[in-house]
Design an enzyme around this catalytic site. Structure first.
Site, PDB file in Angstrom:
ATOM      1  N   ASP A   7     -10.303  -5.181  -9.023  1.00 23.37           N
ATOM      2  CA  ASP A   7     -11.697  -5.230  -9.433  1.00 23.37           C
ATOM      3  C   ASP A   7     -12.036  -3.859 -10.011  1.00 23.37           C
ATOM      4  OD1 ASP A   7     -12.062  -3.510  -7.266  1.00 23.37           O
ATOM      5  OD2 ASP A   7     -13.457  -4.820  -6.208  1.00 23.37           O
ATOM      6  N   CYS A  64      -8.640  -2.893  -4.852  1.00 28.66           N
ATOM      7  CA  CYS A  64     -10.105  -2.878  -4.913  1.00 28.66           C
ATOM      8  C   CYS A  64     -10.545  -1.539  -4.331  1.00 28.66           C
ATOM      9  CB  CYS A  64     -10.740  -4.074  -4.189  1.00 28.66           C
ATOM     10  SG  CYS A  64     -10.590  -4.104  -2.397  1.00 28.66           S
ATOM     11  N   THR A  66     -11.445  -0.624  -1.293  1.00 27.30           N
ATOM     12  CA  THR A  66     -10.811  -0.330   0.001  1.00 27.30           C
ATOM     13  C   THR A  66      -9.482  -1.029   0.191  1.00 27.30           C
ATOM     14  OG1 THR A  66     -11.891  -2.181   1.101  1.00 27.30           O
ATOM     15  CG2 THR A  66     -13.063  -0.055   1.122  1.00 27.30           C
ATOM     16  N   HIS A  97       9.114  -6.249   8.520  1.00 25.29           N
ATOM     17  CA  HIS A  97       8.729  -7.095   9.650  1.00 25.29           C
ATOM     18  C   HIS A  97       7.950  -8.340   9.257  1.00 25.29           C
ATOM     19  CE1 HIS A  97       9.002  -3.496  12.653  1.00 25.29           C
ATOM     20  NE2 HIS A  97      10.028  -3.546  11.823  1.00 25.29           N
ATOM     21  N   HIS A 133      11.799 -11.450  13.390  1.00 24.27           N
ATOM     22  CA  HIS A 133      10.844 -11.342  12.287  1.00 24.27           C
ATOM     23  C   HIS A 133      10.743 -12.652  11.520  1.00 24.27           C
ATOM     24  CE1 HIS A 133      10.374  -7.208  13.259  1.00 24.27           C
ATOM     25  NE2 HIS A 133      11.602  -6.875  12.895  1.00 24.27           N
TER      26      HIS A 133
END
Length: 142
Positions: A7, A64, A66, A97, A133
């Site tokens: 964004d 974005c 954050t 993992h 995993h």
């Protein structure tokens, strides 16, 4: 092929990532946004996520402000495991993992120097395929 999306909060960092991927000779497809104008990040998260689940691309990178909102939106698509990473350790661990297929970065959180190291770590680390995993990723998918 790597799918890219952002964004306005991640647009500038995405441009740095594009330069970096080009310098590494890696193929990518940019699903937008293509300017720093305000947009709705779920549109780009879904475009990148869909490119991965359809097999058009192998992994994705979303950016974005954050990394959080765009990763939440991507994780709504079945088959996606998007992880927000702010350091190389988490980028390596989420590949080893969790077999994460999308890296989410915060353009207002991580500077370009560190972000490019995180990108390299994410792209260069393969899933461990250890039984524990594999079992946990399957539980996530189910």
């Amino acid at each position: 092929m790597i799918a890219l999306g952002s964004d306005q909060g991640g647009y500038e960092l995405k441009q740095e990532i594009i330069k970096h991927l080009t310098a590494r000779g890696l193929e990518f497809k940019d699903y937008g946004s293509y300017t720093s104008e305000s947009v709705d990040y779920p549109v780009y998260a879904k475009a990148v996520a869909n490119a991965i689940v359809t097999g058009e691309c192998d992994r994705g990178i979303l950016v974005c402000g954050t990394g959080i909102g765009i990763s939440i939106a991507a994780n709504k698509v079945k088959g996606i495991r998007a992880a927000v990473c702010t350091d190389c350790f988490t980028a390596e661990a989420t590949r080893l993992h969790n077999d994460a297929n999308i890296l989410a970065l915060g353009g207002r959180v991580v500077g370009p120097g560190l972000a490019l190291k995180i990108v390299d770590t994410f792209l260069d680390t393969e899933f461990s395929n250890e039984e524990r995993h594999v079992r946990r990723v399957k539980a996530i998918e189910d």
